[in-house]
Design a protein around this motif. Structure first.
Motif, PDB file in Angstrom:
ATOM      1  N   LEU A   1       0.840  -1.198   0.000  1.00  0.00           N
ATOM      2  CA  LEU A   1       0.000   0.000   0.000  1.00  0.00           C
ATOM      3  C   LEU A   1       0.875   1.248   0.000  1.00  0.00           C
ATOM      4  CD1 LEU A   1      -2.883   1.271   0.341  1.00  0.00           C
ATOM      5  CD2 LEU A   1      -2.521   1.109   2.809  1.00  0.00           C
ATOM      6  N   VAL A   2       0.475   2.227  -0.815  1.00  0.00           N
ATOM      7  CA  VAL A   2       1.140   3.535  -0.827  1.00  0.00           C
ATOM      8  C   VAL A   2       0.064   4.607  -0.726  1.00  0.00           C
ATOM      9  CG1 VAL A   2       2.607   5.146  -2.083  1.00  0.00           C
ATOM     10  CG2 VAL A   2       3.018   2.680  -2.285  1.00  0.00           C
ATOM     11  N   LYS A   3       0.213   5.508   0.239  1.00  0.00           N
ATOM     12  CA  LYS A   3      -0.683   6.654   0.370  1.00  0.00           C
ATOM     13  C   LYS A   3       0.106   7.914   0.028  1.00  0.00           C
ATOM     14  CE  LYS A   3      -1.492  10.193   3.434  1.00  0.00           C
ATOM     15  NZ  LYS A   3      -0.548  10.881   4.336  1.00  0.00           N
ATOM     16  N   ILE A   4      -0.485   8.747  -0.842  1.00  0.00           N
ATOM     17  CA  ILE A   4       0.185   9.977  -1.275  1.00  0.00           C
ATOM     18  C   ILE A   4      -0.748  11.160  -1.041  1.00  0.00           C
ATOM     19  CG2 ILE A   4       1.333  11.174  -3.175  1.00  0.00           C
ATOM     20  CD1 ILE A   4       1.681   8.444  -4.543  1.00  0.00           C
ATOM     21  N   ASP A   5      -0.311  12.070  -0.194  1.00  0.00           N
ATOM     22  CA  ASP A   5      -1.057  13.304   0.093  1.00  0.00           C
ATOM     23  C   ASP A   5      -0.039  14.431   0.148  1.00  0.00           C
ATOM     24  OD1 ASP A   5      -2.564  15.400   0.969  1.00  0.00           O
ATOM     25  OD2 ASP A   5      -3.221  14.467   2.833  1.00  0.00           O
ATOM     26  N   THR A   6       0.183  15.082  -0.997  1.00  0.00           N
ATOM     27  CA  THR A   6       1.276  16.041  -1.098  1.00  0.00           C
ATOM     28  C   THR A   6       0.829  17.391  -1.664  1.00  0.00           C
ATOM     29  OG1 THR A   6       1.878  15.004  -3.211  1.00  0.00           O
ATOM     30  CG2 THR A   6       3.100  14.297  -1.255  1.00  0.00           C
ATOM     31  N   GLU A   7      -0.456  17.668  -1.579  1.00  0.00           N
ATOM     32  CA  GLU A   7      -0.977  18.994  -1.931  1.00  0.00           C
ATOM     33  C   GLU A   7      -0.543  19.452  -3.329  1.00  0.00           C
ATOM     34  OE1 GLU A   7      -3.132  20.544   0.286  1.00  0.00           O
ATOM     35  OE2 GLU A   7      -2.896  18.659   1.375  1.00  0.00           O
ATOM     36  N   GLY A   8      -0.723  18.562  -4.318  1.00  0.00           N
ATOM     37  CA  GLY A   8      -0.434  18.923  -5.695  1.00  0.00           C
ATOM     38  C   GLY A   8       0.874  18.394  -6.249  1.00  0.00           C
ATOM     39  N   TYR A   9       1.678  17.743  -5.416  1.00  0.00           N
ATOM     40  CA  TYR A   9       2.983  17.238  -5.865  1.00  0.00           C
ATOM     41  C   TYR A   9       2.935  15.752  -6.219  1.00  0.00           C
ATOM     42  CZ  TYR A   9       8.043  17.926  -6.190  1.00  0.00           C
ATOM     43  OH  TYR A   9       9.342  18.066  -6.647  1.00  0.00           O
ATOM     44  N   GLU A  10       1.739  15.200  -6.304  1.00  0.00           N
ATOM     45  CA  GLU A  10       1.572  13.757  -6.480  1.00  0.00           C
ATOM     46  C   GLU A  10       2.225  13.234  -7.757  1.00  0.00           C
ATOM     47  OE1 GLU A  10      -1.247  15.394  -3.687  1.00  0.00           O
ATOM     48  OE2 GLU A  10      -0.940  15.888  -5.810  1.00  0.00           O
ATOM     49  N   HIS A  11       2.131  13.986  -8.838  1.00  0.00           N
ATOM     50  CA  HIS A  11       2.694  13.542 -10.113  1.00  0.00           C
ATOM     51  C   HIS A  11       4.186  13.298 -10.007  1.00  0.00           C
ATOM     52  CE1 HIS A  11       4.523  14.500 -14.144  1.00  0.00           C
ATOM     53  NE2 HIS A  11       3.712  13.507 -14.467  1.00  0.00           N
ATOM     54  N   ARG A  12       4.893  14.203  -9.332  1.00  0.00           N
ATOM     55  CA  ARG A  12       6.344  14.048  -9.198  1.00  0.00           C
ATOM     56  C   ARG A  12       6.686  12.844  -8.315  1.00  0.00           C
ATOM     57  NH1 ARG A  12       7.801  15.546 -13.337  1.00  0.00           N
ATOM     58  NH2 ARG A  12       9.956  15.677 -12.636  1.00  0.00           N
ATOM     59  N   VAL A  13       5.858  12.605  -7.319  1.00  0.00           N
ATOM     60  CA  VAL A  13       6.061  11.421  -6.472  1.00  0.00           C
ATOM     61  C   VAL A  13       5.952  10.154  -7.316  1.00  0.00           C
ATOM     62  CG1 VAL A  13       5.183  10.086  -4.522  1.00  0.00           C
ATOM     63  CG2 VAL A  13       5.194  12.587  -4.412  1.00  0.00           C
ATOM     64  N   LEU A  14       4.936  10.090  -8.163  1.00  0.00           N
ATOM     65  CA  LEU A  14       4.720   8.915  -9.011  1.00  0.00           C
ATOM     66  C   LEU A  14       5.871   8.721  -9.997  1.00  0.00           C
ATOM     67  CD1 LEU A  14       0.911   9.346  -9.748  1.00  0.00           C
ATOM     68  CD2 LEU A  14       1.948   7.617  -8.265  1.00  0.00           C
ATOM     69  N   VAL A  15       6.367   9.803 -10.575  1.00  0.00           N
ATOM     70  CA  VAL A  15       7.477   9.721 -11.527  1.00  0.00           C
ATOM     71  C   VAL A  15       8.715   9.124 -10.855  1.00  0.00           C
ATOM     72  CG1 VAL A  15       9.102  11.098 -12.888  1.00  0.00           C
ATOM     73  CG2 VAL A  15       6.648  11.562 -13.027  1.00  0.00           C
ATOM     74  N   GLY A  16       8.930   9.466  -9.606  1.00  0.00           N
ATOM     75  CA  GLY A  16      10.073   8.931  -8.878  1.00  0.00           C
ATOM     76  C   GLY A  16       9.851   7.541  -8.315  1.00  0.00           C
ATOM     77  N   ALA A  17       8.674   6.985  -8.564  1.00  0.00           N
ATOM     78  CA  ALA A  17       8.342   5.661  -8.036  1.00  0.00           C
ATOM     79  C   ALA A  17       7.958   4.680  -9.144  1.00  0.00           C
ATOM     80  CB  ALA A  17       7.190   5.778  -7.040  1.00  0.00           C
TER      81      ALA A  17
END
Length: 208
Positions: free
Chosen positions: A148-164
Motif C-alpha cells: 500500500l502507498v498513500k500519497i497526500d502532497t498537496e499537488g505534488y503527487e505527479h512528481r512522487v509517481l514519476v520517482g516511483a
C-alpha cells in the motif's frame, strides 16, 4: 510544550488526545485517529500483499500508525520539519521508519510551501536547487514486498509517481491518492492502474 529536533530545531507542540501536533495547528481537533479512516478501510479491502506500506506526506503520522497495525514496516516521508518532529514522537512505539524530506521525481532539494498556517496538513513542496529540505525518489529504496502507498502532497503527487515508476511496476501496490490531478491519472493509466473507489477526498487505485 517545547521539544528539540535535529531537523526542526526547537518546536512548540501540543497534545490532542493521543497525538502530538505543532502548537500552531487549529484544524485537527477531536478524534484525530479517525481522520480519513473510511478511505483506509476501503483501500485495505483491495490489498493482497503485506510487508511494507509507504506514507508520502505523512504529516504527524495518522496514516502511518494505522498502517503499522497491518504491515510489517511503514516508510513515512514528511518534509515539514515541525510536522516531522511530531511524526517521530507519535510513531516511536510503532514499526515506522520516518524520513525527513519529500518524495519526488529524483534526489535533490526543495522547500515546503505553507498553504494555511493553522492547518498543518496544508503543506506543499517545491523542488529547488537552493532549497533546504531533502527530496528522495521512492525508487532509491528497495522494498521486498509493498502492499500500500498513500500519497497526500498537496499537488505534488505527479512528481512522487514519476520517482516511483519502477517500484510501482514491480509491486503494483494499492494506492490512496488525495485529489489526483490529470497528470497523475495519465501516469497511473500507463502503469496499468484503474480507479477502484473514491472515498471523500481520496481516490483508491488498483492494478487492472
Amino acid at each position: 510544550v517545547r521539544l528539540h529536533d535535529e531537523d526542526a530545531g526547537e518546536v512548540r507542540v501540543k497534545k490532542v488526545g493521543d497525538w502530538w501536533l505543532p502548537s500552531a495547528d487549529q484544524h485537527f481537533v477531536g478524534d484525530i485517529s479517525s481522520y480519513q479512516m473510511a478511505s483506509y478501510k476501503v483501500a485495505m479491502l483491495h490489498v493482497k500483499a503485506g510487508g511494507t506500506a509507504i506514507d508520502v506526506g505523512a504529516h504527524i503520522g495518522i496514516f502511518s500508525r494505522r498502517m503499522a497495525a497491518c504491515f510489517t514496516l511503514v516508510h513515512a516521508f514528511e518534509p515539514d520539519a515541525h510536522n516531522y518532529a511530531c511524526l517521530v514522537r507519535n510513531v516511536q512505539s510503532w514499526a515506522v521508519r520516518a524520513t525527513y524530506g519529500a518524495a519526488g521525481a529524483q534526489r535533490g532539494m526543495g522547500n515546503v510551501r505553507v498553504d494555511a498556517v493553522a492547518n498543518t496538513g496544508a503543506r506543499g513542496f517545491e523542488a529547488s536547487a537552493t532549497g533546504a529540505v531533502p527530496m528522495f525518489a521512492i525508487d532509491e529504496f528497495k522494498y521486498d514486498r509493498l502492499g500500500l502507498v498513500k500519497i497526500d502532497t498537496e499537488g505534488y503527487e505527479h512528481r512522487v509517481l514519476v520517482g516511483a515508476l519502477e517500484t510501482l511496476k514491480r509491486h503494483k501496490p494499492v494506492l490512496i491518492i488525495e485529489r489526483p490531478k490529470e497528470d497523475s491519472l495519465n501516469v497511473l493509466r500507463l502503469l496499468g492502474y484503474r480507479l477502484a473507489e473514491v472515498v471523500g477526498k481520496d481516490s483508491i487505485f488498483v492494478e487492472k
